[in-house]
Scaffold this motif. Structure first.
Motif, PDB file in Angstrom:
ATOM      1  N   ILE A   2       0.841  -1.200   0.000  1.00 23.30           N
ATOM      2  CA  ILE A   2       0.000   0.000   0.000  1.00 23.30           C
ATOM      3  C   ILE A   2       0.875   1.248   0.000  1.00 23.30           C
ATOM      4  O   ILE A   2       0.609   2.216  -0.719  1.00 23.30           O
ATOM      5  N   PHE A   4       3.939   1.463  -1.131  1.00 26.12           N
ATOM      6  CA  PHE A   4       4.555   1.572  -2.454  1.00 26.12           C
ATOM      7  C   PHE A   4       3.558   2.175  -3.451  1.00 26.12           C
ATOM      8  O   PHE A   4       3.897   3.082  -4.215  1.00 26.12           O
ATOM      9  N   PHE A   5       2.330   1.681  -3.407  1.00 23.33           N
ATOM     10  CA  PHE A   5       1.324   2.151  -4.365  1.00 23.33           C
ATOM     11  C   PHE A   5       0.973   3.615  -4.107  1.00 23.33           C
ATOM     12  O   PHE A   5       0.715   4.370  -5.050  1.00 23.33           O
ATOM     13  N   SER A   6       0.970   3.996  -2.835  1.00 19.49           N
ATOM     14  CA  SER A   6       0.685   5.402  -2.510  1.00 19.49           C
ATOM     15  C   SER A   6       1.734   6.311  -3.133  1.00 19.49           C
ATOM     16  O   SER A   6       1.410   7.332  -3.751  1.00 19.49           O
ATOM     17  N   PHE A   8       3.910   5.492  -5.569  1.00 21.44           N
ATOM     18  CA  PHE A   8       3.890   5.321  -7.030  1.00 21.44           C
ATOM     19  C   PHE A   8       2.746   6.133  -7.656  1.00 21.44           C
ATOM     20  O   PHE A   8       2.953   6.869  -8.623  1.00 21.44           O
ATOM     21  N   GLY A   9       1.555   5.997  -7.083  1.00 24.07           N
ATOM     22  CA  GLY A   9       0.387   6.696  -7.625  1.00 24.07           C
ATOM     23  C   GLY A   9       0.549   8.201  -7.558  1.00 24.07           C
ATOM     24  O   GLY A   9       0.206   8.922  -8.493  1.00 24.07           O
ATOM     25  N   THR A  10       1.122   8.683  -6.452  1.00 22.88           N
ATOM     26  CA  THR A  10       1.329  10.125  -6.305  1.00 22.88           C
ATOM     27  C   THR A  10       2.309  10.636  -7.360  1.00 22.88           C
ATOM     28  O   THR A  10       2.091  11.689  -7.977  1.00 22.88           O
ATOM     29  N   VAL A  12       2.986   9.238 -10.295  1.00 24.97           N
ATOM     30  CA  VAL A  12       2.349   9.145 -11.620  1.00 24.97           C
ATOM     31  C   VAL A  12       1.397  10.324 -11.826  1.00 24.97           C
ATOM     32  O   VAL A  12       1.390  10.958 -12.891  1.00 24.97           O
ATOM     33  N   LEU A  13       0.631  10.655 -10.801  1.00 27.16           N
ATOM     34  CA  LEU A  13      -0.320  11.769 -10.916  1.00 27.16           C
ATOM     35  C   LEU A  13       0.401  13.109 -11.051  1.00 27.16           C
ATOM     36  O   LEU A  13      -0.029  13.987 -11.801  1.00 27.16           O
ATOM     37  N   PHE A  16       1.660  13.295 -14.495  1.00 30.57           N
ATOM     38  CA  PHE A  16       0.520  13.513 -15.401  1.00 30.57           C
ATOM     39  C   PHE A  16       0.078  14.976 -15.360  1.00 30.57           C
ATOM     40  O   PHE A  16      -0.160  15.603 -16.401  1.00 30.57           O
ATOM     41  N   ALA A  17      -0.002  15.523 -14.150  1.00 26.76           N
ATOM     42  CA  ALA A  17      -0.425  16.923 -14.006  1.00 26.76           C
ATOM     43  C   ALA A  17       0.581  17.853 -14.689  1.00 26.76           C
ATOM     44  O   ALA A  17       0.195  18.781 -15.405  1.00 26.76           O
ATOM     45  N   THR A  20       0.341  17.477 -18.454  1.00 30.69           N
ATOM     46  CA  THR A  20      -0.890  18.087 -18.955  1.00 30.69           C
ATOM     47  C   THR A  20      -0.773  19.608 -18.976  1.00 30.69           C
ATOM     48  O   THR A  20      -1.213  20.264 -19.914  1.00 30.69           O
ATOM     49  N   TYR A  21      -0.133  20.153 -17.968  1.00 25.38           N
ATOM     50  CA  TYR A  21      -0.002  21.605 -17.872  1.00 25.38           C
ATOM     51  C   TYR A  21       0.961  22.143 -18.932  1.00 25.38           C
ATOM     52  O   TYR A  21       0.672  23.116 -19.613  1.00 25.38           O
ATOM     53  N   THR A  24       2.820  17.735 -23.594  1.00 23.51           N
ATOM     54  CA  THR A  24       3.861  16.757 -23.880  1.00 23.51           C
ATOM     55  C   THR A  24       3.525  16.040 -25.180  1.00 23.51           C
ATOM     56  O   THR A  24       2.391  16.107 -25.655  1.00 23.51           O
TER      57      THR A  24
ATOM     58  N   LEU B 243      -7.653   3.248  -2.615  1.00 27.17           N
ATOM     59  CA  LEU B 243      -6.585   4.124  -3.085  1.00 27.17           C
ATOM     60  C   LEU B 243      -6.652   4.285  -4.601  1.00 27.17           C
ATOM     61  O   LEU B 243      -6.450   5.392  -5.135  1.00 27.17           O
ATOM     62  N   PHE B 247      -7.038   7.746  -6.681  1.00 33.31           N
ATOM     63  CA  PHE B 247      -6.089   8.174  -7.719  1.00 33.31           C
ATOM     64  C   PHE B 247      -6.797   8.374  -9.064  1.00 33.31           C
ATOM     65  O   PHE B 247      -6.519   9.337  -9.779  1.00 33.31           O
ATOM     66  N   ILE B 254      -8.076  15.997 -13.131  1.00 29.59           N
ATOM     67  CA  ILE B 254      -7.019  16.727 -13.851  1.00 29.59           C
ATOM     68  C   ILE B 254      -7.358  16.797 -15.339  1.00 29.59           C
ATOM     69  O   ILE B 254      -7.236  17.840 -15.973  1.00 29.59           O
ATOM     70  N   ARG B 293       0.446  30.677 -21.301  1.00 35.70           N
ATOM     71  CA  ARG B 293       1.555  30.006 -20.623  1.00 35.70           C
ATOM     72  C   ARG B 293       2.295  29.107 -21.605  1.00 35.70           C
ATOM     73  O   ARG B 293       1.810  28.842 -22.709  1.00 35.70           O
ATOM     74  N   PRO B 355       5.773  19.985 -27.634  1.00 38.27           N
ATOM     75  CA  PRO B 355       5.462  20.272 -26.227  1.00 38.27           C
ATOM     76  C   PRO B 355       6.165  21.534 -25.730  1.00 38.27           C
ATOM     77  O   PRO B 355       7.207  21.929 -26.264  1.00 38.27           O
ATOM     78  N   LEU B 397      -1.838   3.381 -13.240  1.00 36.40           N
ATOM     79  CA  LEU B 397      -2.500   3.278 -11.929  1.00 36.40           C
ATOM     80  C   LEU B 397      -3.228   1.951 -11.759  1.00 36.40           C
ATOM     81  O   LEU B 397      -3.483   1.523 -10.639  1.00 36.40           O
TER      82      LEU B 397
END
Lengths: 56, 432
Positions: A2, A4-6, A8-10, A12-13, A16-17, A20-21, A24, B243, B247, B254, B293, B355, B397
């Motif tokens: 759990i 590790f996944f926490s 890893f997921g953070t 990845v997000l 991604f954020a 996206t901003y 890419t 979880l 996620f 997002i 931006r 990009p 994920l």
């Protein structure tokens, strides 16, 4: 697992954020600094590494 | 005396009426029959005139993993192993054997330890009558608020016995056994011609059995998955599920924000004609503004190529800083028909995304190449929303949760493989 996944997921997000901003892409490109201003007047002076030149 | 403490030994000893071997009685007055561990003779001790009432055809060949007379500490007290039996069921011509140990504590009564393929259950007789559920259609039942799914029904036969028992155990004695599981618990019904007994078992790790009885010899190795063995991934799976949902929710948010906030603005568009006969093919466009931006830029090219191709070398140049983004794209489109019918290959449209392009005044240098003169349209878009980062994020994920789900399912598949309701394998479309 759990923990590790926490993490890893953070990550990845976060990635991604950021992607996206900023935007890419998988497009293959080169970034070149300080190309000559004369290209505007004479496009032929620049030679792109991606240009396709016929064999003669 | 406290029932949690070892009972004071009150062992009576007598000689086997058949072979003369010493036989110990530990079950006090509750024992009705005892089976000689040496010759298998069944002796009725319910009255003072002990008598032989039978004998197991085969002498006991299985040595109990827990020696009779040894004591084990369990959460509800200290119990002494006083009887051992091996029973079996026959399913589709295959015999499945398991072993049961009768435990006794003078203050708590009787308990059972059952062992099958190295998996142990601590069992207690219950008075509460389970209720049949019809929603699963497989005879599942509820017991004290928990649902137990039907596992197996079979006729169990006694193969051999040693030690003491509180009922009239006989060789070949059979009864209908129905097992229902809700890991780590198992609810079993045993029905003979004159009674129905329900008992509730709890899965016990072999190490706990060894520790409880202070065993020095190794217990039978565990094989496969036990009927009521709890899945080690259940707890983790539930946490992982929450979880993952969190996620995925964040990823969707997002993406939705990105879709809502993206400009997706057309900042340049123009038609061009590629003249294959021209000496100098390269050209530049007018200046256009990329605002906002640092974000992506999509250059979309649509060419009138038919069974032909056009290669376009492009450079997006910042007129103020001289920074250039150099890339090349090929547009080809072919079509025709053969024995399989009509076919097409390629596309007349291409999209290239650059990009992280800072704001500024830009122009494009375009250098087309191709075998024939072609008209083409170039469009430039600023801050274009994309789906693939979201799809890759979702995929990443889901990797671990899906792996855990697969392992959990594999575990359950093994559990139910020996039941009356085996699970279907993945993709067979015949799941229970």
């Amino acid at each position: 697992m759990i923990r590790f996944f926490s993490i890893f997921g953070t990550l990845v997000l976060a990635l991604f954020a950021y992607a996206t901003y900023r935007g890419t892409s998988f497009t293959s490109y080169d970034e070149i600094k300080d190309v000559p201003k004369s290209i505007r007047d004479n496009p032929g002076v620049y030679r792109s590494v991606y240009a396709r030149y016929p064999h003669k | 005396m406290d029932g949690d403490k070892p009972a004071t030994p009150k062992v009576q000893t007598f000689k086997c009426l058949q072979c003369g071997s010493p036989i110990s009685l530990r079950g006090l007055l509750q024992t009705t029959r005892v089976v000689c561990s040496r010759c298998g003779t069944v002796i009725d001790i319910s009255d003072e005139n002990m008598r032989i009432i039978g004998r197991f055809k085969e002498r006991p060949t299985v040595k109990p993993a827990i020696p009779l007379g040894s004591r084990g500490a369990f959460p509800d007290g200290v119990f002494e192993a006083i009887g051992f039996m091996q029973r079996f069921i026959t399913v589709e011509g295959v015999d499945y054997r398991w072993r049961e140990y009768l435990l006794f504590n003078p203050f708590k009564g009787f308990r059972w330890l059952s062992e099958y393929n190295g998996h142990w259950s601590y069992i207690k007789t219950v008075m509460h009558q389970p209720r049949v559920l019809h929603i699963f259609g497989d005879g599942s039942i509820t017991f004290k608020g928990s649902v137990f799914r039907h596992f197996q029904s079979a006729n169990a036969k006694v193969e051999f016995v040693i030690g003491e028992f509180y009922w009239r155990v006989e060789a070949g004695q059979s009864c209908l056994v129905q097992d229902y599981v809700n890991p780590p618990q198992i609810l079993s019904m045993e029905r003979t011609s004159n009674e129905i007994t329900w008992s509730l078992g709890e899965y016990v790790e072999p190490q706990e059995i060894a520790t409880a009885f202070k065993l020095t010899t190794p217990l039978p190795a565990r094989i496969g998955v036990g009927v009521n063995q709890p899945s080690p991934l259940v707890q983790q799976g539930e946490s992982l599920k929450g979880l993952t949902a969190l996620f995925l929710g964040i990823a969707i948010s997002i993406q939705l924000i990105s879709l809502a906030m993206s400009d997706n603005a057309l900042v340049f568009q123009r038609n061009f004609l590629f003249n294959a006969a021209a000496t100098e093919k390269s050209l530049v466009t007018d200046l256009f503004e990329l605002s906002g931006r640092t974000s992506n830029v999509m250059v979309c090219t649509k060419a009138d190529v038919n069974n032909n191709w056009l290669y376009v070398s492009m450079t997006l140049i910042n007129d103020e800083t001289g920074t250039a983004y150099d890339f090349g794209r090929e547009i080809d489109y072919y079509f025709g028909s053969d024995s399989d019918g009509a076919w097409t290959e390629g596309s007349q449209t291409d999209e290239a995304i650059l990009p992280a392009v800072p704001a500024g005044r830009y122009y494009l240098r375009i250098e087309p190449d191709g075998p024939a003169s072609t008209r083409y349209l170039v469009s430039v878009y600023r801050d274009v929303p994309q789906w693939w980062p979201f799809l890759i994020t979702t995929g990443l994920l889901l990797v671990l949760p899906l792996a855990v789900f697969w392992r959990r399912r594999s575990f359950e598949y093994q559990r139910w493989s020996e039941s009356d309701h085996p699970m279907a394998k993945f993709g067979s479309g015949d799941d229970e």
